[in-house]
Motif scaffolding. Structure first.
Motif, short mmCIF file in Angstrom:
data_model
loop_
_atom_site.label_atom_id
_atom_site.label_comp_id
_atom_site.label_asym_id
_atom_site.label_seq_id
_atom_site.Cartn_x
_atom_site.Cartn_y
_atom_site.Cartn_z
N THR A 45 73.50 13.79 40.23
CA THR A 45 72.85 13.77 41.99
C THR A 45 73.18 14.61 42.54
O THR A 45 73.30 15.69 41.81
N VAL A 46 72.37 14.29 43.57
CA VAL A 46 72.43 15.13 44.97
C VAL A 46 73.74 15.17 44.94
O VAL A 46 75.18 14.41 45.38
N PRO A 47 74.39 16.55 45.47
CA PRO A 47 75.52 16.63 45.72
C PRO A 47 75.64 16.64 47.27
O PRO A 47 74.82 16.61 47.61
N ASP A 48 76.33 15.52 47.72
CA ASP A 48 76.82 14.53 48.99
C ASP A 48 78.17 15.51 49.64
O ASP A 48 79.58 15.95 49.40
N PRO A 49 77.75 16.35 50.49
CA PRO A 49 78.91 17.09 51.43
C PRO A 49 79.98 16.03 52.27
O PRO A 49 81.11 16.89 51.83
N ALA A 50 79.82 15.20 52.39
CA ALA A 50 80.34 14.54 52.98
C ALA A 50 81.37 13.63 51.94
O ALA A 50 82.68 13.20 52.23
N ARG A 51 81.32 13.26 50.98
CA ARG A 51 82.20 13.00 50.05
C ARG A 51 82.63 14.17 49.43
O ARG A 51 83.79 13.07 49.03
N ASP A 52 82.05 15.68 49.87
CA ASP A 52 83.40 16.11 48.41
C ASP A 52 83.92 17.33 50.04
O ASP A 52 84.99 17.91 50.20
N THR A 53 84.28 16.69 51.03
CA THR A 53 85.56 16.86 51.95
C THR A 53 86.46 15.98 52.25
O THR A 53 87.88 16.62 52.23
N TYR A 54 87.07 15.49 50.87
CA TYR A 54 88.13 14.73 51.15
C TYR A 54 88.97 15.68 50.18
O TYR A 54 88.97 16.47 49.17
N ASN A 55 90.31 16.28 50.50
CA ASN A 55 91.83 16.91 50.39
C ASN A 55 92.64 16.35 49.28
O ASN A 55 93.37 15.37 50.32
N ALA A 56 93.00 16.49 48.51
CA ALA A 56 93.77 15.72 47.79
C ALA A 56 94.78 15.39 48.21
O ALA A 56 95.95 14.77 48.33
N ASP A 57 95.24 17.01 48.22
CA ASP A 57 97.01 17.07 49.68
C ASP A 57 96.70 17.02 50.50
O ASP A 57 97.97 17.58 51.11
N GLU A 58 95.95 16.08 51.39
CA GLU A 58 95.93 16.04 53.35
C GLU A 58 96.93 15.84 52.89
O GLU A 58 97.65 15.19 54.18
#
Length: 65
Positions: A45-58
């Motif tokens: 799939t095309v990379p989605d910048p909004a999806r990749d902003t999640y920080n698991a350590d937030e």
């Protein structure tokens, strides 16, 4: 029915020429292909910048800080 050529029907030079031509064309194996060159990788799939902003350590920053 397939055509069949008898060696004794052709002159000696023609038979040797045909043998040499056949050896030149089929006498060697093709170049070896590496396994890495037989696979193409690309993203599904095309990379989605909004999806990749999640920080698991937030949650550590929000609740433990």
């Amino acid at each position: 029915m397939a055509h069949r050529t008898e060696l004794h029907d052709t002159p000696q030079g023609a038979a040797e020429a045909a043998t040499a031509q056949r050896q030149q064309r089929f006498g060697h194996l093709p170049e070896r292909i590496r396994a890495e060159d037989t696979v193409e990788t690309k993203p599904a799939t095309v990379p989605d910048p909004a999806r990749d902003t999640y920080n698991a350590d937030e949650w550590l920053i929000r609740y433990c800080g």
